[in-house]
Design an enzyme around this catalytic site. Structure first.
Site, PDB file in Angstrom:
ATOM      1  N   HIS A 265     -49.924 -26.504  61.576  1.00 15.00           N
ATOM      2  CA  HIS A 265     -48.936 -27.578  61.624  1.00 15.00           C
ATOM      3  C   HIS A 265     -47.560 -27.028  61.263  1.00 15.00           C
ATOM      4  O   HIS A 265     -47.426 -25.910  60.759  1.00 15.00           O
ATOM      5  CB  HIS A 265     -49.322 -28.699  60.654  1.00 15.00           C
ATOM      6  CG  HIS A 265     -49.271 -28.292  59.216  1.00 15.00           C
ATOM      7  ND1 HIS A 265     -50.362 -27.800  58.528  1.00 15.00           N
ATOM      8  CD2 HIS A 265     -48.247 -28.284  58.315  1.00 15.00           C
ATOM      9  CE1 HIS A 265     -50.019 -27.513  57.285  1.00 15.00           C
ATOM     10  NE2 HIS A 265     -48.730 -27.805  57.122  1.00 15.00           N
TER      11      HIS A 265
ATOM     12  N   HIS B 200     -41.396 -23.440  60.760  1.00 18.76           N
ATOM     13  CA  HIS B 200     -42.367 -22.451  61.218  1.00 18.76           C
ATOM     14  C   HIS B 200     -43.771 -23.040  61.186  1.00 18.76           C
ATOM     15  O   HIS B 200     -44.015 -24.088  60.560  1.00 18.76           O
ATOM     16  CB  HIS B 200     -42.326 -21.210  60.329  1.00 18.76           C
ATOM     17  CG  HIS B 200     -42.752 -21.495  58.919  1.00 18.76           C
ATOM     18  ND1 HIS B 200     -41.897 -22.019  57.974  1.00 18.76           N
ATOM     19  CD2 HIS B 200     -43.957 -21.327  58.291  1.00 18.76           C
ATOM     20  CE1 HIS B 200     -42.536 -22.165  56.825  1.00 18.76           C
ATOM     21  NE2 HIS B 200     -43.797 -21.752  57.002  1.00 18.76           N
TER      22      HIS B 200
END
Length: 293
Positions: free
Chosen positions: A148, A236
């Site tokens: 995620h 990220h």
């Protein structure tokens, strides 16, 4: 003549009745017991259906004073509100050596907001190659159980705040649009406690849209006096992790790993993330917030 005959007939009927009662195994006795039971008070019938007569008053009083047994709560309810912390949840050896950022307390729910990523087969193959190459450099990495992109820090949310907090998020995200972002550059991250090091893939497109989402999430965080996201976030997707601060060791092999990504199947690999919804995980609950098409 009639009177003796009548007397004789009555004697015969009485004798026949007595004989019938004996042959029937005491049917008349059972009928009598039933009649007696019927005449007993309802309380006696309820508490002593197997007796032919009413139980003694002293026995009734004793039974009435006996404590009532409470029905046990269903396991599903006990699991929602545990009285004590399971010692296993605090044992780092059962979680690959991972350490909690904050101690678990009853009523406190670890909470964060994120965009989920569902990896494709190609991504899985590339990740396996990256972890193998990192292992030859002396860094053993564990792949993430799920992938995620975080849009908040992990904060502590009180149980009674869950409903209003998620409603605040839903209201703020009601008019946010879907978009696509991509990532392709490896970076090394370490948590604030220096207890874990991560290998992540940084976002290279969709940065502006992600900042818009963070502003919405931050407003809800501020409303409940919770920590907002980083001022200059590096969006990220974490790929793998290891215990401890191994930033220096991982950075030594990052160049080689990046080359593998750039030359993957004749061209650079880009991780594509379809941002169609946000999710908020709090404790063992996950709330979903679809974005507008």
């Amino acid at each position: 003549m009639r009177k003796p005959a009548f007397t004789y007939l009555c004697r015969m009927l009485v004798g026949y009745s007595s004989s019938s009662s004996e042959e029937d195994g005491g049917a008349s006795g059972e009928a009598a017991a039933a009649t007696q039971k019927k005449n007993c008070c309802p309380k006696c019938q309820e508490e002593d259906d197997g007796n032919n007569g009413c139980p003694a008053r002293k026995k009734i009083k004793t039974e009435e004073q006996a404590p009532k047994t409470r029905l046990p709560l269903p396991d599903c309810l006990l699991a929602l509100f545990p009285d004590e912390v399971d010692p296993q949840t605090e044992d780092g050896s059962l979680h690959g050596g991972r350490v909690r950022s904050f101690k678990h307390e009853r009523g406190n729910w670890a909470t964060y907001v994120y965009v989920p990523y569902h990896p494709q087969e190609e991504f899985g193959e590339l990740l396996a190659e990256l972890l193998s190459a990192a292992g030859t450099c002396g860094v053993v990495l564990t792949p993430q159980e799920e992938f995620h992109l975080s849009l908040s820090q992990t904060v502590v949310l009180r149980h009674h705040w869950i409903q209003p907090f998620t409603q605040s998020l839903r209201t703020g995200l009601a008019h946010c649009k879907r978009f696509v972002c991509s990532a392709g550059k490896l970076r090394v991250y370490c948590n604030a406690e220096r207890t874990r090091t991560f290998l992540g893939m940084e976002v290279c497109s969709g940065h502006v849209q992600l900042l818009d989402l963070v502003r919405v999430v931050d407003r809800s965080m501020t409303e409940f006096q919770l920590d907002t996201f980083y001022k200059e976030p590096s969006f990220h997707i974490s790929l793998a992790w290891c215990v401890g601060d191994l930033t220096a060791q991982m950075q030594e092999c990052t160049e080689e790993l990046q080359r593998m990504i750039d030359e993957h199947e004749g061209g650079p690999f880009l991780l594509r993330l379809d941002c169609t919804e946000l999710r908020c995980r709090t404790g063992n609950k996950t709330f979903r917030f679809p974005l507008e098409a």
